[in-house]
Design an enzyme around this catalytic site. Structure first.
Site, mmCIF file in Angstrom:
data_model
loop_
_atom_site.group_PDB
_atom_site.id
_atom_site.type_symbol
_atom_site.label_atom_id
_atom_site.label_comp_id
_atom_site.label_asym_id
_atom_site.label_seq_id
_atom_site.Cartn_x
_atom_site.Cartn_y
_atom_site.Cartn_z
ATOM 1 N N ALA A 264 34.836 41.041 37.497
ATOM 2 C CA ALA A 264 34.803 41.482 36.190
ATOM 3 C C ALA A 264 33.377 41.489 35.639
ATOM 4 O O ALA A 264 32.978 42.317 34.887
ATOM 5 C CB ALA A 264 35.713 40.367 35.319
ATOM 6 N N ASN B 72 25.554 35.882 39.429
ATOM 7 C CA ASN B 72 26.547 35.447 38.458
ATOM 8 C C ASN B 72 25.893 34.982 37.379
ATOM 9 O O ASN B 72 24.820 34.286 37.385
ATOM 10 C CB ASN B 72 27.647 34.820 38.919
ATOM 11 C CG ASN B 72 28.860 34.614 38.130
ATOM 12 O OD1 ASN B 72 29.319 35.889 37.813
ATOM 13 N ND2 ASN B 72 29.326 33.651 37.969
ATOM 14 N N HIS C 67 42.427 44.754 43.910
ATOM 15 C CA HIS C 67 43.657 44.769 42.912
ATOM 16 C C HIS C 67 44.040 45.978 42.325
ATOM 17 O O HIS C 67 44.560 46.271 41.259
ATOM 18 C CB HIS C 67 42.944 43.998 41.885
ATOM 19 C CG HIS C 67 42.820 42.479 42.102
ATOM 20 N ND1 HIS C 67 41.778 41.850 41.284
ATOM 21 C CD2 HIS C 67 43.196 41.938 43.150
ATOM 22 C CE1 HIS C 67 41.899 40.376 41.909
ATOM 23 N NE2 HIS C 67 42.719 40.466 42.852
ATOM 24 N N ARG D 153 41.023 38.555 32.684
ATOM 25 C CA ARG D 153 41.553 37.273 33.140
ATOM 26 C C ARG D 153 40.922 36.136 32.570
ATOM 27 O O ARG D 153 41.031 34.913 32.807
ATOM 28 C CB ARG D 153 41.728 37.213 34.752
ATOM 29 C CG ARG D 153 42.764 38.291 35.125
ATOM 30 C CD ARG D 153 42.691 38.183 36.720
ATOM 31 N NE ARG D 153 43.590 39.387 37.274
ATOM 32 C CZ ARG D 153 44.597 39.137 37.956
ATOM 33 N NH1 ARG D 153 45.056 38.167 38.566
ATOM 34 N NH2 ARG D 153 45.265 40.322 38.282
ATOM 35 N N CYS E 33 53.533 55.821 43.162
ATOM 36 C CA CYS E 33 54.969 55.663 43.480
ATOM 37 C C CYS E 33 54.928 54.157 44.220
ATOM 38 O O CYS E 33 54.321 54.320 45.355
ATOM 39 C CB CYS E 33 55.562 56.763 44.287
ATOM 40 S SG CYS E 33 57.340 56.383 44.974
HETATM 41 ZN ZN ZN Z 1 57.721 58.449 45.982
#
Ligand code: ZN
Length: 245
Positions: free
Chosen positions: A21, A217, A118, A33, A126
Site C-alpha cells: 500500500a 519503507n 489480492h 487496511r 465471474c
Molecule cells: Zn461465469
C-alpha cells in the site's frame, strides 16, 4: 544509500519487486487496511456472506460504486514509473504486488510481468468461470435498476476481482510469486510493513535461497535486520534520487 541501491539494481539480472500500500498512498490512494483505513470504520463483507446472501451482495456493490467515485483519476507516481522503467531494462524482472489499484499496469509494466496477490479492483469477474466484466455497466445497472450482476456465460456470481476477507488466496498467483522469488537474485520490498500473511513469507524465502534483500519503507519492518539494505524514506524521494542504466 541511494548509490548502494542503484548498484544492487544494476548488478541484478533476476530482479523481483514486491510492493504494498505504501507505494500507492503517494498517489492519494488510502491504505484500506491501515490504522485509519477504510476497514477500521466499515465492517468488511466476508466472502462467504457475499456468496450466501443477496443482501450482502447488494451492500457490497453499493459500497463499491460509492468508493469507485472517490478514487477515480488516480495516477501512477514516481515510484510506479521508476519500477516500470527499471523493469523495461531487465527482461527477467518480475513484480509481485499486494495492491489492487492497477497503477503498476498504468505505469507501463506489462500484465505478464505482474502477479497480483489480492486481485484487481478496477474490474469484476465471474466467481465460477473467471469471465471478466467492466465495472461501469455493472454500477450503472445497479444504481439505475437495482440489478445485481450475474455472468452472461454461466450464470455465476460476478464480484469485483479483488480477494475479499475470508476468500482463499489465489493459488496460481501464489505459485507464480513463489517461483519468481525462488528464482531471483535481488528482492526489493517497497511500501509494505511485511507483517500480514502472505507478505511476510517472501522476503524470508528470498534470503533463504541466497538472494539479496532490500527493504524500502517509511517505517521499520520485522525483516530490517536480515536485509542487505534498508531505506526508511518516502518512496518518491528514493526513486527520484537514482537513475538506472
Ligand atoms: Zn461465469
Amino acid at each position: 544509500m541511494f548509490e548502494e541501491l542503484k548498484n544492487f539494481i544494476d548488478a541484478s539480472t533476476n530482479l523481483v519487486f514486491f510492493t504494498g500500500a505504501g507505494i500507492s498512498t503517494e498517489s492519494g490512494i488510502p491504505d484500506f487496511r491501515g490504522p485509519s483505513g477504510f476497514w477500521k470504520t466499515n465492517k468488511p463483507i466476508y466472502f462467504q456472506d457475499f456468496i450466501e446472501s443477496e443482501d450482502m451482495r447488494r451492500k457490497s456493490w453499493e459500497r463499491n460504486a460509492a468508493t469507485k467515485q472517490k478514487i477515480t483519476n488516480v495516477q501512477p507516481n514516481i515510484g510506479h514509473l521508476a519500477i516500470a522503467d527499471i523493469m523495461s531494462k531487465k527482461p527477467h524482472s518480475h513484480l509481485i504486488t499486494q495492491n489492487v489499484d492497477n497503477l503498476h499496469q498504468q505505469a507501463g509494466v506489462p500484465e505478464e510481468k505482474i502477479t497480483e496477490l489480492h486481485g484487481n479492483s478496477t474490474y469484476a469477474s465471474c466467481l465460477d468461470c473467471s469471465t471478466r466484466y467492466e465495472l461501469e455497466p455493472i454500477h450503472k445497472a445497479f444504481q439505475e435498476k437495482g440489478e445485481l450482476p450475474y455472468c452472461k456465460e454461466c450464470g455465476g456470481l460476478v464480484k469485483t476481482a479483488t480477494i475479499s476477507f475470508g476468500q482463499p488466496m489465489p493459488e496460481e498467483e501464489m505459485n507464480v510469486a513463489q517461483r519468481k522469488t525462488v528464482g531471483c537474485d535481488l528482492f526489493i520490498t517497497i511500501g509494505t510493513s511485511l507483517v500480514v500473511f502472505p507478505a511476510a513469507g517472501f522476503p524470508k524465502l528470498a534470503k533463504e535461497i541466497g538472494a539479496r534483500l532490500i527493504i524500502i519503507n517509511n517505517e521499520e519492518t520485522d525483516f530490517d535486520s536480515i536485509a542487505d539494505l534498508v531505506i526508511h524514506e518516502q518512496i518518491g524521494k528514493v526513486f527520484s534520487n537514482i537513475s538506472i542504466d
